[in-house]
Design an enzyme around this catalytic site. Sequence first.
Site, PDB file in Angstrom:
ATOM      1  N   SER A   9       0.625  -1.158   0.363  1.00 26.95           N
ATOM      2  CA  SER A   9      -0.030   0.238  -0.192  1.00 26.95           C
ATOM      3  C   SER A   9       1.116   1.248   0.099  1.00 26.95           C
ATOM      4  O   SER A   9       2.072   1.387  -0.174  1.00 26.95           O
ATOM      5  CB  SER A   9      -0.916   0.282   1.140  1.00 26.95           C
ATOM      6  OG  SER A   9      -0.220   0.186   2.791  1.00 26.95           O
ATOM      7  N   MET A  11       2.300   4.804   1.906  1.00 27.41           N
ATOM      8  CA  MET A  11       2.387   5.057   3.317  1.00 27.41           C
ATOM      9  C   MET A  11       0.852   5.329   4.494  1.00 27.41           C
ATOM     10  O   MET A  11       0.216   5.546   3.818  1.00 27.41           O
ATOM     11  CB  MET A  11       2.991   6.053   3.645  1.00 27.41           C
ATOM     12  CG  MET A  11       4.071   5.141   3.710  1.00 27.41           C
ATOM     13  SD  MET A  11       6.224   7.154   3.205  1.00 27.41           S
ATOM     14  CE  MET A  11       6.028   6.561   5.340  1.00 27.41           C
ATOM     15  N   ASN A  12       0.730   4.914   5.751  1.00 26.16           N
ATOM     16  CA  ASN A  12       0.381   5.101   6.724  1.00 26.16           C
ATOM     17  C   ASN A  12      -1.526   4.705   6.361  1.00 26.16           C
ATOM     18  O   ASN A  12      -2.336   5.256   6.207  1.00 26.16           O
ATOM     19  CB  ASN A  12      -0.449   6.392   6.726  1.00 26.16           C
ATOM     20  CG  ASN A  12       0.331   7.300   7.167  1.00 26.16           C
ATOM     21  OD1 ASN A  12       1.701   7.169   8.367  1.00 26.16           O
ATOM     22  ND2 ASN A  12       1.316   8.431   6.578  1.00 26.16           N
ATOM     23  N   LYS A  15      -0.793  -1.099   7.898  1.00 25.13           N
ATOM     24  CA  LYS A  15       0.713  -2.665   7.235  1.00 25.13           C
ATOM     25  C   LYS A  15       0.856  -3.169   8.761  1.00 25.13           C
ATOM     26  O   LYS A  15       1.192  -4.399   8.720  1.00 25.13           O
ATOM     27  CB  LYS A  15       1.212  -2.105   6.502  1.00 25.13           C
ATOM     28  CG  LYS A  15       1.136  -2.082   4.862  1.00 25.13           C
ATOM     29  CD  LYS A  15       2.018  -1.495   3.675  1.00 25.13           C
ATOM     30  CE  LYS A  15       3.354  -0.156   4.323  1.00 25.13           C
ATOM     31  NZ  LYS A  15       2.792   0.835   4.416  1.00 25.13           N
ATOM     32  N   SER A  16       1.841  -2.350   9.359  1.00 23.17           N
ATOM     33  CA  SER A  16       1.866  -2.541  10.428  1.00 23.17           C
ATOM     34  C   SER A  16       1.333  -3.152  11.624  1.00 23.17           C
ATOM     35  O   SER A  16       1.520  -4.333  12.679  1.00 23.17           O
ATOM     36  CB  SER A  16       2.961  -1.842  11.154  1.00 23.17           C
ATOM     37  OG  SER A  16       4.048  -1.420  10.409  1.00 23.17           O
ATOM     38  N   GLU A  89       8.283  -3.563   6.577  1.00 26.38           N
ATOM     39  CA  GLU A  89       9.032  -2.739   5.478  1.00 26.38           C
ATOM     40  C   GLU A  89       9.976  -3.001   4.390  1.00 26.38           C
ATOM     41  O   GLU A  89      11.006  -3.100   4.351  1.00 26.38           O
ATOM     42  CB  GLU A  89      10.084  -1.743   6.583  1.00 26.38           C
ATOM     43  CG  GLU A  89       9.258  -1.245   7.376  1.00 26.38           C
ATOM     44  CD  GLU A  89       8.515  -0.075   7.478  1.00 26.38           C
ATOM     45  OE1 GLU A  89       8.681   0.603   6.213  1.00 26.38           O
ATOM     46  OE2 GLU A  89       7.879   0.653   7.526  1.00 26.38           O
ATOM     47  N   GLN A  91       9.794  -3.926   1.152  1.00 30.52           N
ATOM     48  CA  GLN A  91      10.095  -2.925   0.730  1.00 30.52           C
ATOM     49  C   GLN A  91      11.826  -3.227   0.366  1.00 30.52           C
ATOM     50  O   GLN A  91      13.256  -2.424  -0.352  1.00 30.52           O
ATOM     51  CB  GLN A  91       9.752  -1.818   0.048  1.00 30.52           C
ATOM     52  CG  GLN A  91       9.975  -0.122   1.845  1.00 30.52           C
ATOM     53  CD  GLN A  91       9.515  -0.403   2.520  1.00 30.52           C
ATOM     54  OE1 GLN A  91       8.055  -1.352   2.479  1.00 30.52           O
ATOM     55  NE2 GLN A  91       9.022   0.572   3.588  1.00 30.52           N
ATOM     56  N   CYS A 146      -6.445   9.520  -0.497  1.00 32.29           N
ATOM     57  CA  CYS A 146      -5.635  10.663  -0.621  1.00 32.29           C
ATOM     58  C   CYS A 146      -6.317  11.798  -0.058  1.00 32.29           C
ATOM     59  O   CYS A 146      -7.627  11.559   0.466  1.00 32.29           O
ATOM     60  CB  CYS A 146      -5.285  10.936  -1.728  1.00 32.29           C
ATOM     61  SG  CYS A 146      -4.971  12.269  -2.364  1.00 32.29           S
ATOM     62  N   CYS A 183      -3.411  10.517  -3.866  1.00 30.07           N
ATOM     63  CA  CYS A 183      -3.592   9.253  -5.640  1.00 30.07           C
ATOM     64  C   CYS A 183      -2.667  10.264  -5.944  1.00 30.07           C
ATOM     65  O   CYS A 183      -1.543  11.287  -6.263  1.00 30.07           O
ATOM     66  CB  CYS A 183      -5.114   9.529  -5.956  1.00 30.07           C
ATOM     67  SG  CYS A 183      -5.083  12.428  -5.989  1.00 30.07           S
TER      68      CYS A 183
END
Length: 196
Positions: A9, A11-12, A15-16, A89, A91, A146, A183
């Site tokens: 996704s 950020m924010n 995910k964590s 993380e 990535q 967004c 976006c």
Amino acid sequence: MAKLHFYYSAMNAGKSTTLLQSSYNYNERGMDTLVFLPVVDDREGERKIATRIGLSGKTIALTKDTNLFKCISDKLAENPNIRCVLVDEAQFLTKSQVEALALVTDELNLPVLAYGIRTDFQGEPFEGSVYLLAWADLLIEIKTICHCGRKATMNLRIDDEGNPIREGEQIRLGGNDRYTATCRKHFRLGQPTQTK
């Protein structure tokens, strides 16, 4: 058969939080997990995941030199009750570490759940994300929005005044104070907030 999952996704998006919930679900059923975090993300210390909503959990620190397959194999030999590997993380993983995660699913029959963003603040892909997108058995998008209400897919880096930053090092740690999810249109326009 175990699978390699990539949850991605902007950020924010949580995910964590989702990772910690997944680990908790295994633990609640009496199954152990291994949770990894690349060392480059030391906002909360090398060995801890901390979410924006206050959840946290211990991790095993990963460096670019960590032999991930050997590390997981050794941990599994010590504790055969390990049932899942999770990576936050993701990535920041190297190509060889993503290969190792695929090998973990194929040879050790352990599911791997990797969580990360696809692109940096310039819209360029991260190494780990490139190979997770190519090699994961399942791709799962975690959606966020967004400021305009559209789905956010990009990560806009901002300065102290909220102005977009277009140049610099690929990795600069920070959360809401340095990045905002937008976006594609507002990423392109460099608009981190709604204009009046």
